[in-house]
Design an enzyme around this catalytic site. Structure first.
Site: not given
Length: 173
Positions: A13, A89
């Site tokens: 992420c 993400c």
């Protein structure tokens, strides 16, 4: 894919402060002995989000080794050989990732960032709990895949499906 030694999984992420750290903790619990999870970020914040750490501690996860770190730690000669790399993400999924030694299987399992949730403290904490719930469901499916009997193409298809699947809320399940 053989499962004689633990398979190394890296969750990515951008800031490595919430989603990827939560995923690391979940997989290290669910996959104990079969998987070794790590997390990293392209632009690490340098800290685990306090709500993420508090949630994991409340759920009795071992948080002693959790820290925000750069994905560069996983590109050097002393880095573990990665078997899987999952982005959690959308920013990390769209970034140019390093070339991972050994060409691990990768998939995108994007989730909303709980760190930017708005509202009162209870609503913001709920965003972290909801992130945990969604990651727990995805990782649970992953750990139950028959890895030894899937060829690389079939496994890639299954991992992509896990990332695309809507994750049911408890009342929907």
């Amino acid at each position: 894919m053989t499962t004689e030694k633990p398979l190394n999984v890296l969750f990515l992420c951008t800031h490595n402060s919430a989603r990827s750290v939560i995923a690391e903790a979940i997989l290290n619990r669910l996959g104990a002995g079969r998987f070794k999870a790590y997390s990293a970020g392209s632009q690490p914040s340098g800290r685990v989000h306090p709500y993420a750490r508090e949630l994991l501690e409340k759920l009795n996860y071992d948080t002693s080794s959790l820290r925000s770190k750069s994905w560069e730690e996983f590109t050097g000669p002393d880095a573990p050989d990665l078997d899987f790399v999952f982005t959690v993400c959308d920013n990390a999924a769209n970034e140019v990732c390093p070339v991972w030694p050994g060409q691990p299987i990768s998939a995108h399992w994007g989730l909303p960032d709980p760190g930017v949730a708005e509202g009162n403290e209870s609503e913001r904490r709920f965003a972290f709990a909801d992130t945990h719930r969604m990651l727990y469901q995805r990782i649970s499916i992953f750990t139950n895949l028959p890895l030894a009997s899937l060829d690389k193409l079939s496994l890639q298809k299954r991992l992509d499906e896990i990332g695309r699947a809507a994750v049911a809320a408890p009342e929907d399940a």
